[in-house]
Every structure is written in structure tokens, then in C-alpha cells.
Design a protein around this motif. Structure first.
Motif, PDB file in Angstrom:
ATOM      1  N   GLY A  36      -1.919   7.454  -0.655  1.00 14.18           N
ATOM      2  CA  GLY A  36      -2.648   7.132   0.568  1.00 14.18           C
ATOM      3  C   GLY A  36      -3.033   5.677   0.643  1.00 14.18           C
ATOM      4  N   ILE A  37      -2.683   4.933  -0.383  1.00 11.40           N
ATOM      5  CA  ILE A  37      -2.853   3.482  -0.395  1.00 11.40           C
ATOM      6  C   ILE A  37      -1.550   2.894  -0.919  1.00 11.40           C
ATOM      7  N   SER A  38      -1.319   1.642  -0.590  1.00 10.03           N
ATOM      8  CA  SER A  38      -0.107   0.977  -1.080  1.00 10.03           C
ATOM      9  C   SER A  38      -0.317   0.524  -2.524  1.00 10.03           C
ATOM     10  N   VAL A  39       0.776   0.183  -3.185  1.00 11.22           N
ATOM     11  CA  VAL A  39       0.679  -0.367  -4.535  1.00 11.22           C
ATOM     12  C   VAL A  39      -0.112  -1.673  -4.490  1.00 11.22           C
ATOM     13  N   ASP A  40       0.060  -2.466  -3.438  1.00  8.17           N
ATOM     14  CA  ASP A  40      -0.729  -3.698  -3.298  1.00  8.17           C
ATOM     15  C   ASP A  40      -2.219  -3.384  -3.234  1.00  8.17           C
ATOM     16  N   GLU A  41      -2.590  -2.325  -2.515  1.00  7.44           N
ATOM     17  CA  GLU A  41      -4.005  -1.947  -2.428  1.00  7.44           C
ATOM     18  C   GLU A  41      -4.523  -1.447  -3.777  1.00  7.44           C
ATOM     19  N   LEU A  42      -3.671  -0.753  -4.539  1.00  8.73           N
ATOM     20  CA  LEU A  42      -4.058  -0.344  -5.888  1.00  8.73           C
ATOM     21  C   LEU A  42      -4.295  -1.584  -6.752  1.00  8.73           C
ATOM     22  N   CYS A  43      -3.428  -2.577  -6.611  1.00 10.56           N
ATOM     23  CA  CYS A  43      -3.595  -3.840  -7.341  1.00 10.56           C
ATOM     24  C   CYS A  43      -4.919  -4.513  -6.964  1.00 10.56           C
ATOM     25  N   ASP A  44      -5.266  -4.464  -5.692  1.00  6.61           N
ATOM     26  CA  ASP A  44      -6.545  -5.031  -5.261  1.00  6.61           C
ATOM     27  C   ASP A  44      -7.712  -4.300  -5.923  1.00  6.61           C
ATOM     28  N   LEU A  45      -7.633  -2.976  -5.998  1.00  4.06           N
ATOM     29  CA  LEU A  45      -8.692  -2.208  -6.661  1.00  4.06           C
ATOM     30  C   LEU A  45      -8.837  -2.613  -8.124  1.00  4.06           C
ATOM     31  N   ALA A  46      -7.703  -2.942  -8.757  1.00  8.00           N
ATOM     32  CA  ALA A  46      -7.701  -3.346 -10.163  1.00  8.00           C
ATOM     33  C   ALA A  46      -7.953  -4.845 -10.337  1.00  8.00           C
ATOM     34  N   GLN A  47      -8.257  -5.529  -9.263  1.00  6.30           N
ATOM     35  CA  GLN A  47      -8.558  -6.966  -9.273  1.00  6.30           C
ATOM     36  C   GLN A  47      -7.407  -7.789  -9.859  1.00  6.30           C
ATOM     37  N   LYS A  48      -6.177  -7.399  -9.508  1.00  9.68           N
ATOM     38  CA  LYS A  48      -5.001  -8.128  -9.986  1.00  9.68           C
ATOM     39  C   LYS A  48      -4.993  -9.525  -9.390  1.00  9.68           C
ATOM     40  N   GLN A  49      -4.776 -10.506 -10.251  1.00 13.38           N
ATOM     41  CA  GLN A  49      -4.668 -11.907  -9.853  1.00 13.38           C
ATOM     42  C   GLN A  49      -3.203 -12.330  -9.882  1.00 13.38           C
ATOM     43  N   HIS A  50      -2.904 -13.500  -9.327  1.00  8.82           N
ATOM     44  CA  HIS A  50      -1.510 -13.952  -9.216  1.00  8.82           C
ATOM     45  C   HIS A  50      -0.817 -14.103 -10.567  1.00  8.82           C
ATOM     46  N   ASP A  51      -1.568 -14.361 -11.636  1.00  6.56           N
ATOM     47  CA  ASP A  51      -0.950 -14.539 -12.951  1.00  6.56           C
ATOM     48  C   ASP A  51      -0.960 -13.257 -13.791  1.00  6.56           C
ATOM     49  N   ASP A  52      -1.392 -12.143 -13.210  1.00  5.72           N
ATOM     50  CA  ASP A  52      -1.351 -10.847 -13.880  1.00  5.72           C
ATOM     51  C   ASP A  52      -0.013 -10.176 -13.572  1.00  5.72           C
ATOM     52  N   THR A  53       0.402  -9.273 -14.442  1.00  3.85           N
ATOM     53  CA  THR A  53       1.656  -8.555 -14.260  1.00  3.85           C
ATOM     54  C   THR A  53       1.378  -7.063 -14.162  1.00  3.85           C
ATOM     55  N   LEU A  54       1.882  -6.433 -13.106  1.00  2.00           N
ATOM     56  CA  LEU A  54       1.780  -4.984 -12.950  1.00  2.00           C
ATOM     57  C   LEU A  54       2.951  -4.353 -13.689  1.00  2.00           C
ATOM     58  N   LEU A  55       2.642  -3.366 -14.525  1.00  2.00           N
ATOM     59  CA  LEU A  55       3.654  -2.627 -15.270  1.00  2.00           C
ATOM     60  C   LEU A  55       3.459  -1.139 -15.011  1.00  2.00           C
ATOM     61  N   PHE A  56       4.538  -0.395 -15.039  1.00  4.88           N
ATOM     62  CA  PHE A  56       4.435   1.057 -14.908  1.00  4.88           C
ATOM     63  C   PHE A  56       4.345   1.600 -16.316  1.00  4.88           C
ATOM     64  N   GLY A  57       3.225   2.237 -16.640  1.00  5.89           N
ATOM     65  CA  GLY A  57       2.986   2.720 -17.994  1.00  5.89           C
ATOM     66  C   GLY A  57       3.698   4.026 -18.263  1.00  5.89           C
ATOM     67  N   THR A  58       3.001   5.114 -18.070  1.00  6.21           N
ATOM     68  CA  THR A  58       3.581   6.428 -18.310  1.00  6.21           C
ATOM     69  C   THR A  58       3.519   7.262 -17.036  1.00  6.21           C
ATOM     70  N   CYS A  59       4.276   8.343 -17.062  1.00  5.29           N
ATOM     71  CA  CYS A  59       4.299   9.236 -15.911  1.00  5.29           C
ATOM     72  C   CYS A  59       4.505  10.651 -16.436  1.00  5.29           C
ATOM     73  N   GLU A  60       3.629  11.540 -16.024  1.00  3.59           N
ATOM     74  CA  GLU A  60       3.736  12.949 -16.409  1.00  3.59           C
ATOM     75  C   GLU A  60       3.920  13.771 -15.137  1.00  3.59           C
ATOM     76  N   ILE A  61       5.058  14.454 -15.061  1.00  2.00           N
ATOM     77  CA  ILE A  61       5.345  15.293 -13.896  1.00  2.00           C
ATOM     78  C   ILE A  61       5.152  16.749 -14.295  1.00  2.00           C
ATOM     79  N   ASN A  62       4.316  17.438 -13.544  1.00  3.11           N
ATOM     80  CA  ASN A  62       4.084  18.862 -13.757  1.00  3.11           C
ATOM     81  C   ASN A  62       4.609  19.595 -12.517  1.00  3.11           C
ATOM     82  N   GLN A  63       5.777  20.199 -12.644  1.00  3.68           N
ATOM     83  CA  GLN A  63       6.419  20.858 -11.514  1.00  3.68           C
ATOM     84  C   GLN A  63       6.150  22.355 -11.598  1.00  3.68           C
ATOM     85  N   THR A  64       5.495  22.909 -10.572  1.00  2.00           N
ATOM     86  CA  THR A  64       5.240  24.345 -10.563  1.00  2.00           C
ATOM     87  C   THR A  64       6.220  25.092  -9.667  1.00  2.00           C
TER      88      THR A  64
END
Length: 149
Positions: A60-88
Motif C-alpha cells: 500500500g506504499i511504494s518502495v520509495d515510501e518505505l525508504c522514507d520511513l527508514a530514513q534512507k539517505q542518498h548514500d545509503d543502499t537498499l538491499l533485499f534481505g530475506t523473504c519467507e513465502i507461506n502459501q496456503t
């Protein structure tokens, strides 16, 4: 002299995100099946990769908005850590899925090279048109902090 990046806002943990609704269109599903070389694609059941797509769209928010929540600055790097998918249940082409999303955890650690690595964990729950849960995706977004002056 470098300054330490500010701590993540402690009120992020437990924060509800807006969520969204997304329809898996036949056209988009066919493109994904082709790109993923899905030999058993039947045009009715969406590839499980759609859980990731729905999770990204469903915050419901963009990745850019998530970065804003995390106070990402221009010299910070966003990385995708882990992902757990639970399919029912399988995802169906043509169906619309509603999502509910929230930030469940934040953290900070130092890496071996002395860098600061902040993390934001987002839990996205997917519900089909009947309201039944189709699964969930728990993603950890990492923010490698750059040098602060």
C-alpha cells in the motif's frame, strides 16, 4: 569525521501499512510465465512468484515510501534481505487479492566491515475474494548506511 546514522523510529514496529487490492490479469500472468520459463503454465493458476509481486504491490506504499520511513539517505543502499513465502492455496489468474500489511520488526547491527545495517521486516497477508487467506509474505528490507558527515 563520520556520524552514526540515526536509529530507526521505534514506532515503526507494529505500524499498519495501507494494504491494497491487486488483480492477477491473464496478460500479466502470461508475461510472467514466459519470463520464468514456466513449462507447466496452464493460464488458470498463477506462478508462485506472484506472491512476491502481490506483496510488493500490497504494502500500500511504494518502495520509495518505505525508504522514507527508514530514513534512507542518498548514500545509503537498499538491499533485499530475506523473504519467507507461506502459501496456503494457489493463486488464481483473474482473481483479485486484498492485502493487509504491517511492519513487524526493525533492527540494527554492524557488519564485519563496520558498516551499519538497519532492517525493516514487512508482513503482507493475502486474502482471496471470499476473504480466505491465500498466504503471506514476510520480507526483510536492509538499509546499509553510508558514511555520515
Amino acid at each position: 569525521m563520520s556520524a552514526v546514522a540515526p536509529q530507526l523510529d521505534p514506532t515503526l514496529t507494529g505500524r499498519e501499512l495501507p494494504g491494497d487490492t491487486t488483480t492477477i490479469t491473464g496478460f500479466e500472468s502470461a508475461i510472467a510465465d514466459h519470463a520464468l520459463l514456466a513449462p507447466n503454465a496452464d493460464g488458470k493458476t498463477a506462478h508462485p512468484l506472484w506472491f512476491l509481486v502481490l506483496a510488493l504491490r500490497g504494502m500500500g506504499i511504494s518502495v520509495d515510501e518505505l525508504c522514507d520511513l527508514a530514513q534512507k539517505q542518498h548514500d545509503d543502499t537498499l538491499l533485499f534481505g530475506t523473504c519467507e513465502i507461506n502459501q496456503t492455496k494457489p493463486l488464481i489468474v483473474g482473481a483479485t487479492y486484498r492485502t493487509a500489511a504491517r511492519i513487524t520488526e526493525t533492527g540494527r547491527r554492524s557488519t564485519r566491515d563496520g558498516s551499519i545495517l538497519d532492517s525493516v521486516t514487512v508482513d503482507v497477508r493475502l486474502f482471496d475474494e471470499t476473504g480466505a487467506e491465500a498466504g503471506s509474505v514476510i520480507s526483510v528490507y536492509l538499509f546499509k548506511r553510508g558514511i555520515r558527515s
